[in-house]
Design a protein around this motif. Structure first.
Motif, short mmCIF file in Angstrom:
data_model
loop_
_atom_site.label_atom_id
_atom_site.label_comp_id
_atom_site.label_asym_id
_atom_site.label_seq_id
_atom_site.Cartn_x
_atom_site.Cartn_y
_atom_site.Cartn_z
N GLY A 103 -8.78 -19.77 66.40
CA GLY A 103 -7.77 -20.58 65.74
C GLY A 103 -6.46 -19.84 65.55
O GLY A 103 -5.37 -20.40 65.73
N GLU A 104 -6.55 -18.56 65.19
CA GLU A 104 -5.35 -17.75 65.01
C GLU A 104 -4.61 -17.57 66.33
O GLU A 104 -3.37 -17.55 66.38
CB GLU A 104 -5.72 -16.39 64.43
N SER A 105 -5.37 -17.45 67.41
CA SER A 105 -4.75 -17.26 68.73
C SER A 105 -4.11 -18.55 69.22
O SER A 105 -2.95 -18.58 69.61
CB SER A 105 -5.82 -16.79 69.73
N MET A 106 -4.87 -19.64 69.16
CA MET A 106 -4.38 -20.91 69.66
C MET A 106 -3.32 -21.50 68.74
O MET A 106 -2.44 -22.25 69.18
CB MET A 106 -5.56 -21.87 69.81
N GLY A 107 -3.36 -21.16 67.46
CA GLY A 107 -2.39 -21.67 66.50
C GLY A 107 -1.07 -20.94 66.52
O GLY A 107 -0.13 -21.34 65.81
N GLY A 108 -0.95 -19.87 67.30
CA GLY A 108 0.33 -19.17 67.45
C GLY A 108 0.48 -17.91 66.64
O GLY A 108 1.43 -17.14 66.86
N GLY A 115 2.38 -8.16 65.59
CA GLY A 115 2.32 -6.85 66.25
C GLY A 115 3.70 -6.42 66.70
O GLY A 115 4.73 -6.97 66.28
N PHE A 116 3.73 -5.42 67.57
CA PHE A 116 4.99 -4.87 68.09
C PHE A 116 5.22 -5.36 69.51
O PHE A 116 4.28 -5.60 70.26
CB PHE A 116 4.96 -3.34 68.03
N PRO A 117 6.49 -5.49 69.92
CA PRO A 117 6.78 -6.13 71.21
C PRO A 117 6.25 -5.38 72.41
O PRO A 117 6.02 -5.99 73.46
CB PRO A 117 8.32 -6.19 71.22
N ASP A 118 6.06 -4.07 72.28
CA ASP A 118 5.59 -3.28 73.43
C ASP A 118 4.08 -3.07 73.42
O ASP A 118 3.56 -2.25 74.17
CB ASP A 118 6.30 -1.92 73.45
N ARG A 119 3.37 -3.79 72.58
CA ARG A 119 1.92 -3.64 72.48
C ARG A 119 1.26 -5.01 72.47
O ARG A 119 1.90 -6.02 72.19
CB ARG A 119 1.54 -2.88 71.20
N PRO A 120 -0.06 -5.06 72.74
CA PRO A 120 -0.76 -6.35 72.71
C PRO A 120 -0.77 -6.94 71.31
O PRO A 120 -0.61 -6.22 70.32
CB PRO A 120 -2.19 -5.99 73.17
N PRO A 121 -0.98 -8.24 71.20
CA PRO A 121 -1.07 -8.88 69.88
C PRO A 121 -2.18 -8.26 69.05
O PRO A 121 -3.19 -7.78 69.59
CB PRO A 121 -1.38 -10.33 70.21
N VAL A 122 -2.02 -8.28 67.74
CA VAL A 122 -3.05 -7.74 66.84
C VAL A 122 -3.43 -8.81 65.82
O VAL A 122 -2.71 -9.77 65.60
CB VAL A 122 -2.56 -6.47 66.10
N LYS A 123 -4.59 -8.60 65.20
CA LYS A 123 -5.06 -9.53 64.19
C LYS A 123 -4.58 -9.10 62.81
O LYS A 123 -4.31 -7.93 62.57
CB LYS A 123 -6.60 -9.59 64.19
N VAL A 124 -4.46 -10.06 61.93
CA VAL A 124 -4.32 -9.75 60.51
C VAL A 124 -5.65 -9.17 60.06
O VAL A 124 -6.69 -9.52 60.60
CB VAL A 124 -3.97 -11.03 59.73
N GLY A 125 -5.63 -8.29 59.07
CA GLY A 125 -6.84 -7.54 58.72
C GLY A 125 -7.93 -8.31 58.01
O GLY A 125 -8.94 -7.73 57.63
N ILE A 126 -7.76 -9.61 57.79
CA ILE A 126 -8.78 -10.45 57.19
C ILE A 126 -8.97 -11.69 58.04
O ILE A 126 -8.23 -11.91 59.00
CB ILE A 126 -8.41 -10.86 55.74
N SER A 127 -9.95 -12.52 57.68
CA SER A 127 -10.22 -13.75 58.42
C SER A 127 -9.23 -14.83 57.97
O SER A 127 -9.61 -15.85 57.38
CB SER A 127 -11.66 -14.19 58.18
N ILE A 128 -7.98 -14.61 58.27
CA ILE A 128 -6.92 -15.45 57.70
C ILE A 128 -6.99 -16.88 58.22
O ILE A 128 -6.69 -17.84 57.49
CB ILE A 128 -5.53 -14.82 57.98
N GLY A 129 -7.39 -17.08 59.49
CA GLY A 129 -7.47 -18.43 60.02
C GLY A 129 -8.49 -19.28 59.28
O GLY A 129 -8.23 -20.43 58.93
N ASP A 130 -9.66 -18.70 59.01
CA ASP A 130 -10.68 -19.42 58.25
C ASP A 130 -10.20 -19.72 56.84
O ASP A 130 -10.44 -20.81 56.30
CB ASP A 130 -11.95 -18.57 58.17
N SER A 131 -9.54 -18.75 56.22
CA SER A 131 -9.09 -18.93 54.84
C SER A 131 -8.02 -20.00 54.73
O SER A 131 -8.03 -20.81 53.80
CB SER A 131 -8.57 -17.60 54.29
#
Length: 412
Positions: free
Chosen positions: A154-159, A165-181
């Motif tokens: 959901g976090e990925s598909m939701g944008g 993250g940083f522009p020169d690196r791959p996307p990163v997750k927030v450190g908690i299950s933020i999409g579920d919350s």
């Protein structure tokens, strides 16, 4: 059951959801978090679990005497009932439970309830005023409805992942299950609005129930600010920018001389003048080209370099003192150790003390939001598997011998 902060001598304070009955058919995060909030504010939440282990969250992350500390918080104030939903007698008991419920919270994959004989048509026949909160990866309709979807999807598909993250690196997750919350919060909001409508059309038993359909990706997308209109009007695709906020300058993370990471938010016009004066650059405060956000953003690299250099020349405590005295929004980046000792947190009673089954106490987040007259509270921590099965079934009219027969037959 283990009480948290209140004593037996204290009279329980009224809560806004007292008298509300909620049935939870959910595991892990989104559905259970939604019903946890309802339970904290007075709803009787009956959590239905499989008898062979129950909610997997019971065993997630760090365990205390075999049970997740997360479970003790996520399932607080809930009653645990074991029902083997593959058994017809268990489905019969669940139907009786739902007949007297106000809300059903479920996060099965779409179609699972139908296979159990609990389609929306059946649920409406059992209880026309029932509010059904359905949380799933992709919603109840559409070409992806039947696909499994966790919070990360959901976090990925939701944008959210694309811009984190940083522009020169791959996307990163927030450190908690933020999409579920986030999905859980939308579920609670939807449930309360649907209950308001039910009550306005006749109340429990007579009012109009409805379905709250929450898709994780849509819940995340709803938080994406101006991304869609910016793309639609200008073709602009917001990307990863690290810790800065393009178009809102200055707001960034800086590293002090002693290694502490410090957030400085100086993006208001008057705040920027106070900030630049405090760091010894009154010339920038007086520069008309920096008087508004557009001008500052055009020179953001220059501004960030100056703030970086000033913060790096001072220890973190000195940075906090100087900018705090200048009335500039500033904070170090907190770890949980910082949070647990912070005077602001302590003064606001953001933590409460709960008691584990063996008597040991532990700190847990206090219920939120903070209501002045009818606050939430913790009555007990997450229960043992099936701890309330007999109590709940007896309340539905089952006799002790009936319950024993159900258990012997594999329904419980």
């Amino acid at each position: 059951m283990s009480a948290a902060t209140s004593t037996d001598a204290e009279r329980p304070q009224a809560r806004p959801l007292d008298g509300l009955k909620v049935v939870e058919l959910g595991t892990l995060i989104a559905g259970p978090f939604a019903s946890r909030i309802l339970a904290e504010f007075g709803a009787e939440v009956i959590k239905v679990e499989a008898p062979d282990g129950g909610d997997p969250l019971r065993k997630w992350r760090l365990l205390y005497e075999g049970t997740s500390l997360w479970w003790f918080v996520q399932a607080r104030n809930k009653k645990s009932v074991t029902l083997n939903l593959k058994h017809p007698d268990a489905i019969g008991a669940l139907k009786k439970l739902l007949a007297g419920a106000d809300v059903l919270v479920e996060n099965f994959r779409p179609g699972v309830l139908d296979k159990l004989g609990l389609s929306e048509a059946v649920l409406k026949d059992i209880n026309p005023s029932l509010v059904i909160v359905r949380l799933s990866g992709f919603g109840q309709t559409g070409p992806m409805a039947q696909q499994p979807g966790f919070g990360a999807i959901g976090e990925s598909m939701g944008g959210l992942r694309y811009i984190t993250g940083f522009p020169d690196r791959p996307p990163v997750k927030v450190g908690i299950s933020i999409g579920d919350s986030i999905a859980a919060l939308w579920g609670v909001i939807g449930a309360l609005m649907a209950l308001r409508h039910r009550d306005a059309t006749g109340g429990r038993g007579a009012g109009q129930g409805q379905t709250v359909d929450v898709a994780l990706y849509e819940a995340v997308f709803a938080m994406m600010e101006s991304m869609l209109p910016e793309f639609d009007v200008f073709g602009f695709i917001r990307g990863r920018t690290g810790n800065i906020m393009p178009g809102i300058t200055p707001s960034n993370t800086h590293t002090a001389r002693d290694g502490r990471h410090i957030i400085v938010g100086g993006n208001g016009d008057a705040i920027f003048r106070r900030l630049t004066t405090a760091i010894g650059r009154p010339d920038l405060a007086a520069d008309p080209s920096l008087a508004d956000n557009a001008g500052r953003d055009a020179r953001r690299d220059e501004i960030y370099a100056l703030i970086d250099a000033w913060v790096a020349a001072h220890d973190g405590d000195e940075v906090l003192r100087v900018l705090g005295e200048a009335d500039v929004p500033v904070s170090r980046v907190y770890s949980i150790e910082d949070i647990a000792a912070d005077p602001q947190y302590l003064a606001r009673a953001v933590f409460e003390t709960a008691r584990l089954p063996d008597g040991r106490t532990f700190k847990a987040p206090a219920p939120m939001p903070r209501l002045s007259e009818t606050p939430g509270r913790t009555d007990w921590i997450g229960p043992a598997l099936g701890e309330h099965t007999d109590e709940v079934l007896k309340g539905l009219g089952y006799r002790a011998q009936d319950i024993a027969a159900l258990r012997a037959g594999g329904a419980l």
